[in-house]
Structure formats: structure tokens, C-alpha cells
Design an enzyme around this catalytic site. Sequence first.
Site, short mmCIF file in Angstrom:
data_model
loop_
_atom_site.label_atom_id
_atom_site.label_comp_id
_atom_site.label_asym_id
_atom_site.label_seq_id
_atom_site.Cartn_x
_atom_site.Cartn_y
_atom_site.Cartn_z
N CYS A 2 0.44 -1.69 -0.04
CA CYS A 2 0.29 0.05 -0.38
C CYS A 2 0.50 1.95 -0.43
O CYS A 2 2.06 1.03 0.58
CB CYS A 2 -0.98 0.14 1.20
SG CYS A 2 -2.23 -1.56 1.31
N ARG A 27 3.64 0.13 -5.14
CA ARG A 27 3.56 -1.03 -3.87
C ARG A 27 2.21 -1.39 -3.93
O ARG A 27 1.45 -2.00 -2.72
CB ARG A 27 3.63 0.69 -2.23
CG ARG A 27 4.98 0.70 -2.95
CD ARG A 27 4.95 2.65 -1.20
NE ARG A 27 4.42 1.50 -0.11
CZ ARG A 27 5.21 1.79 0.41
NH1 ARG A 27 6.60 1.61 -0.14
NH2 ARG A 27 5.22 1.42 1.72
N TRP A 73 -3.07 -2.32 -1.88
CA TRP A 73 -2.68 -4.10 -2.01
C TRP A 73 -3.56 -4.83 -0.81
O TRP A 73 -2.75 -4.97 0.57
CB TRP A 73 -1.26 -4.43 -1.51
CG TRP A 73 -0.47 -5.52 -2.07
CD1 TRP A 73 -0.89 -6.24 -3.80
CD2 TRP A 73 -0.26 -6.81 -1.18
NE1 TRP A 73 -0.58 -7.77 -3.06
CE2 TRP A 73 -0.18 -8.31 -2.06
CE3 TRP A 73 -0.12 -6.56 -0.07
CZ2 TRP A 73 -0.08 -9.75 -1.47
CZ3 TRP A 73 -0.06 -8.67 0.83
CH2 TRP A 73 -0.40 -9.46 -0.20
N ASN A 99 -1.06 2.05 5.87
CA ASN A 99 -0.46 1.02 5.49
C ASN A 99 0.09 0.55 6.38
O ASN A 99 0.49 0.20 7.09
CB ASN A 99 0.74 1.39 4.88
CG ASN A 99 1.54 0.49 4.21
OD1 ASN A 99 1.30 -0.57 3.84
ND2 ASN A 99 3.01 1.04 4.22
N GLY A 100 0.04 -1.41 6.03
CA GLY A 100 0.55 -1.77 7.14
C GLY A 100 -0.74 -3.02 7.63
O GLY A 100 -1.62 -2.89 7.11
N GLU A 485 16.51 -17.74 -10.38
CA GLU A 485 15.91 -16.16 -10.68
C GLU A 485 15.47 -16.30 -11.74
O GLU A 485 14.27 -15.08 -11.86
CB GLU A 485 17.25 -15.35 -10.03
CG GLU A 485 16.98 -13.67 -10.38
CD GLU A 485 15.75 -13.17 -9.87
OE1 GLU A 485 15.47 -13.80 -8.93
OE2 GLU A 485 15.70 -12.16 -9.44
N LYS A 489 11.80 -14.72 -12.34
CA LYS A 489 11.37 -13.61 -13.14
C LYS A 489 10.02 -14.10 -14.48
O LYS A 489 9.66 -13.04 -14.30
CB LYS A 489 12.72 -13.18 -14.07
CG LYS A 489 13.32 -12.15 -13.19
CD LYS A 489 13.40 -10.91 -12.86
CE LYS A 489 12.68 -10.82 -11.50
NZ LYS A 489 13.32 -11.04 -10.15
N GLU A 492 6.64 -14.91 -12.44
CA GLU A 492 6.62 -13.35 -11.43
C GLU A 492 5.38 -12.40 -12.83
O GLU A 492 4.20 -11.59 -12.76
CB GLU A 492 6.85 -12.98 -10.29
CG GLU A 492 8.04 -12.05 -10.59
CD GLU A 492 9.41 -11.42 -10.05
OE1 GLU A 492 8.27 -11.44 -8.61
OE2 GLU A 492 10.08 -11.09 -10.21
N HIS A 508 17.95 -36.19 -10.82
CA HIS A 508 16.84 -36.31 -9.49
C HIS A 508 14.66 -36.96 -9.45
O HIS A 508 14.71 -37.21 -8.40
CB HIS A 508 17.57 -36.61 -8.56
CG HIS A 508 18.63 -36.77 -8.30
ND1 HIS A 508 19.05 -38.49 -8.09
CD2 HIS A 508 19.99 -36.09 -8.40
CE1 HIS A 508 20.03 -37.93 -7.96
NE2 HIS A 508 20.91 -36.72 -8.36
N LYS A 607 5.44 -4.09 -4.79
CA LYS A 607 7.15 -4.13 -4.91
C LYS A 607 7.33 -4.92 -3.80
O LYS A 607 8.47 -5.11 -3.03
CB LYS A 607 7.05 -2.90 -5.13
CG LYS A 607 8.88 -2.30 -5.13
CD LYS A 607 9.43 -3.64 -6.38
CE LYS A 607 10.52 -3.14 -6.17
NZ LYS A 607 11.50 -3.88 -8.01
C1 AGP Z 1 11.36 -10.58 -7.08
O1 AGP Z 1 11.01 -10.04 -8.23
C2 AGP Z 1 10.31 -9.70 -6.41
N1 AGP Z 1 9.64 -8.39 -6.05
C3 AGP Z 1 10.12 -10.74 -4.98
O2 AGP Z 1 10.76 -11.48 -4.67
C4 AGP Z 1 11.43 -9.17 -4.00
O3 AGP Z 1 12.83 -9.70 -4.36
C5 AGP Z 1 11.08 -9.71 -2.64
O4 AGP Z 1 10.02 -9.56 -2.14
C6 AGP Z 1 11.79 -9.40 -1.46
O5 AGP Z 1 12.29 -7.92 -1.68
P1 AGP Z 1 13.35 -7.05 -0.72
O6 AGP Z 1 14.56 -7.54 -1.79
O7 AGP Z 1 12.72 -6.24 -0.82
O8 AGP Z 1 13.07 -6.76 -0.09
#
Ligand code: AGP
Length: 612
Positions: A2, A27, A73, A99-100, A485, A489, A492, A508, A607
Site C-alpha cells: 500500500c 506498492r 494491496w 499501510n500495514g 532467479e 522472473k 511472476e 533425480h 513491490k
Molecule cells: C522479485 O522480483 C520480487 N519482487 C520479490 O521476490 C522480492 O525480491 C522480495 O519480495 C524481497 O523484497 P526486498 O528485496 O525488497 O526485501
Amino acid sequence: MCGIVAYIGDKPAYPILMKGLQRLEYRGYDSAGIAIMNDKLHLYKKKGKVADLEAFMEGKDYQGNIGIGHTRWATHGEPSDANAHPHFSKTKSLVIIHNGIIENYSALREELKKRGYKFKSETDTEVLIHLIEDIQVKEKVDLFEAVRIALNEVIGAYAIVILSKDNPDQLIAAKKGSPLVIGVGNDEYFLASDASPIVEYTRNVVYLEDGEIAIVSRKEDLKIKTIKNKDKTPYMQELELKLEMLEKGGYDHFMLKEIHEQPRSIRDSMRGRLNAKKGLVTLGGIKDYETKLAKAQRIIIIACGTSWHAGLVGEYLFEEMARVPVEVEYASEFRYRNPVILESDVVIAISQSGETADTLAAMQFAESKGATILAICNVVGSTIPRTSHAGSYTHAGPEIGVASTKSFTAQITILALMALQVAQEKGTLPRSKFQQLLNELESIPEKVETTLKSNDQIKYIAEEYKNATNFLYLGRGYNFPVALEGALKLKEISYIHAEGYPAAEMKHGPIALIDEEMPVVVIATKKGSYEKVVSTIQEVKARKGKVIAIVTKGDKEVKAIADHCIEIPETFEAFAPLVSVIPLQLLSYHIALMRGCNVDQPRNLAKSVTVE
Ligand code: AGP
């Protein structure tokens, strides 16, 4: 999670709030709303993106120079108009953005219900504003005091701003666990979850600390008190953020811009810290902890998501160069499994946002057991670096695309510098090897630049596989975290199921998945276990899988068997992730785009994850 923004001053509040919400949309983007005060207190909110709210606002009365805004969010309650913020109090005299998470909201809600309160939403936030108004009426106190009493009853995390119809010259804001920045202008104030909505109006900011309440009054100095009612002197800082860093700069998406920024962001992360000519590494931020790090019996790296993948690369770097045992932990698991933490442990928390709730809680837990906490973080002034003993910023610049790209390579750059600094202190590397590593690290930005030139080839490959339903990513050694990674990517932002595996583990289990429909991305750079990875590729081809290989320039062996080869410049095995991840970022970007996905704001994500 948020984004919140607020304004009080002489200017029209609406454009400031709307622009602020657009900047904070990374956010959370399932609903948005604003409240503005003129001779009436107006509240407008809508399910959907900020653009939907903007369209909805046509023809509405939004004059006024005090207001609050929110982009959500969802945590408590589905995305809907009713659950969108701001929320009114019972008498509609107060309005709140939050926010929270209020963890004891359910008990408070039941209590308020018994006293006749009716709820229009399923949110924890509405509980809080009813509670504040209830206290204000019952105790006959002003808004600040009602907020203060209420926050003493609340368990959880919050950044809140409250506007009262009865006092259009004041905003009350408070923070615990979620960020809140106050921009101080000439007779005006800007409040926001981060500095992005503020930077074009003022460079003077005050970061509110946990447990503080701000009384922000028109034409008066900013006042800060704690929830225990102690006065605090606001500590003013100057923003380093530049406006152009928050814009797309000619790229179609923030993600593409951020992928292309990597030569610069890696260079900036090394600047002033790596001096290859003098054969020196100096991370100023951890200088006081240099000996502690060098003497550590163990390093524990804690992080989530992409940052956790960078942490895995860090494990390989520290163990190889500095000869210290490293454990890499998912912050969310670490904090709840009663781990053994020793006072001699050094914990490194990695986070782009500096706000991730799991990472923050895990580092606080480790600190309570006596460990030394260092942070690697991108957002200056955010909670994680401020909670750690020391640390190093990544200097990647604002990362707005929800999928992390440049933060990953910047984090690895810092981890490499840290590992080299400890190696330098401990003397675990022969001088000539140490010097070669410094020279090579310095050349990485150029190699990333060269790799970015494969964009068109990658686009062509993306076209061929855009309709796949599954992907497998394989890598060994330093390239194993890159496989993880690459898979993250892709899933997501394109919503294609993808798994990352250590290449040798394929036999395996995952090998059962391979048929002519299965694209397998293999990172098969020279050095390390190259020959063994080539054997894995043979095994995939023997089962008719499609191989997209990331290979070192000039490779012949893999080229002879793979369906597609993307060449990257040769580098040391230890630094391969900084280069080999680039084609994977571009591949996921192009596939997502071709599938019509929202690359910068993928569904269900935000984010920074400030909830457990
Ligand atoms: C990765 O593309 C994501 N946005 C997510 O996995 C992110 O890396 C994770 O939430 C950790 O966030 P941070 O690095 O802000 O702590």
C-alpha cells in the site's frame, strides 16, 4: 504494501495526491482513493488502478488544499470499492489512510460492534478509525490524544494519516513498522510512504521513526511526539533522489529501463569502494565491523525472493574467497524455527526495499540473540538499514518495476565486495588472485553492456516459446541461483509455471517432465562444471526437450546440440551471475509482453511486502 500520500499547504491538493499515487502504485494497485477537504470533506475511492480512480474523478468536486490518498494491496478483504481506502469514521468527521496490518483488529472489531458500531468494509483500518473516534468522544480529548491512546491499544504495523473535518488545518500521522516520510516545504507539508511523491516539491524530509506521531499543521512547525507522549525534535535530512530516476526515460516499461540500467547501477555500487589500481576494497559503511566480519565463525544471510537468490550467490562468494561458513535462510522460515544463533555470528540482511516484514523480523530476532546485523539495501533511509548495526547501500537507484532486476545484480556486487574485503583482511586469497578478481569485477559493467545487445535475438526466442505452459531453468555452481532467479522472473510477470534447479538434480526427478513441449533454459557458461552441464543438455535433448542455452562467447560444444544459444562475454565463474542473469531477465520481459501481461505491475504482487 500500500502507498499513502497526503498534502497540506496552499496548493491544490488533488494533482499532488494523484501524481503521488501514480508514483506509489508499485506498492499496490488493486484499488485507490482520496479524501479532500474544502467546505465539505469529500471521499472518493474505486476498485482498480490509479487510472481508474482518475477516470472516476471526472466532474467531481476535488477543490481544496488539504487531502490524503491511498493505493492498496489487499490484506484484509478482497479488492473492492468498499475495502478501498480512505475510510470514514462513524460520524464521517474523520478519515484515515493506512499501510500495514492491525493484528488485533478482530478483537477490537468485536468490542466496537458490541457498542453499536457498524462496519462498511472488511478492513482492519476501519476498525482503527472507529476506535480513534470512540476514544475522542468518550474521553473528550483532541485528535492527537485520541490517536495516541488508540495506538497504545493496537498491535501490528502501521503508517497512518488522519484528516479531521473539524480541523482542516491539521493532519495527524503515525508510524510503526511501515514507512512514512514527511516533506517539509515553504508553509506546506507532503507525507508519503516514500520520497517519490515529494521530491519534485522539496528536498527537505523527515523520516518518522517507529512509535512516533506527527502533528502537521498549516503554517506551523512540524511537531513530533512519541506514543508515550514525549516530545521529539524532527531530524531534517536532504534527499539525494533525482526526479528523472522516477521516470521511464524513453523505455516502454520500468522493468526494461531497469534491465538496461545495470551497467550503470553495478558501476555505481562499486564506485568509491573498489580501487583495482591500488588493489583495495573499502566498504565504508561496514568499516567499524571489519574485524567482527573477519573473525566471524559463521555468516547467516537472510532475505526473501530475489534478494534471497542474491544471498545464495553471496554464500558461494564468501565461502570461496573468505573461507567462512555461510548459511542462507528464507527470512520467513528463519524467524519461526528456533534457529541456533551465536553471539559470534554475523547476520547479513539483504533487501531492495528495506521494508520486507519477514526480513526485518528475522534480523530483529537475530539481534535479540546477540548477533551482529549488517544490511545490504537499496532504499536509503528505509527501515532495514536503520535497524541494522551497519551496512552498505547498493546505489542501484529507485527500482519501480515490481520484478527485481537491477537490485539483484547490485546486491551481488556488494556481496562480492564484502567477500573480497574479508578476504583482504584475512589474507585468504593469494595477492595475485585477489588482484585478478578486482580487475575482473571492474570490467563487469562493460560485459553487461555487451550482453544487453542480445536483446533482439532474445525477443526472437521469446516469440517461439511465448505459449509454453512450463519452463525449466538449470544451472550449476554460481549459476544455480541464477536459474532460480530466471524461473522467478518468468513466473511472476508472465504467469508461466517455471522451476529452477541445480542442473545435476534434474536426473533425480524433473527429468520426468521433459518432452518436446518443454523449454529448458540452461546456463552453460565455460569454467566451473561446464562439461557436466553439457551432459545435462545431452540428457534433455535425448528426451526431445527444447534447449535455450546461455553460453560463453565462442562456445562450440553447446552450440552443436542446443536449439538456441545466447552468448555472453567470458568472465570469472564467481562473477558469472552478474552477466548470465541479463538474458534471463530479457527473456521473461519479452515473453510477458507478448502474452499481454502487465510487466511492471504483475497481478497479485506488490513491490515491497510489509506483511508476514
Ligand atoms: C522479485 O522480483 C520480487 N519482487 C520479490 O521476490 C522480492 O525480491 C522480495 O519480495 C524481497 O523484497 P526486498 O528485496 O525488497 O526485501
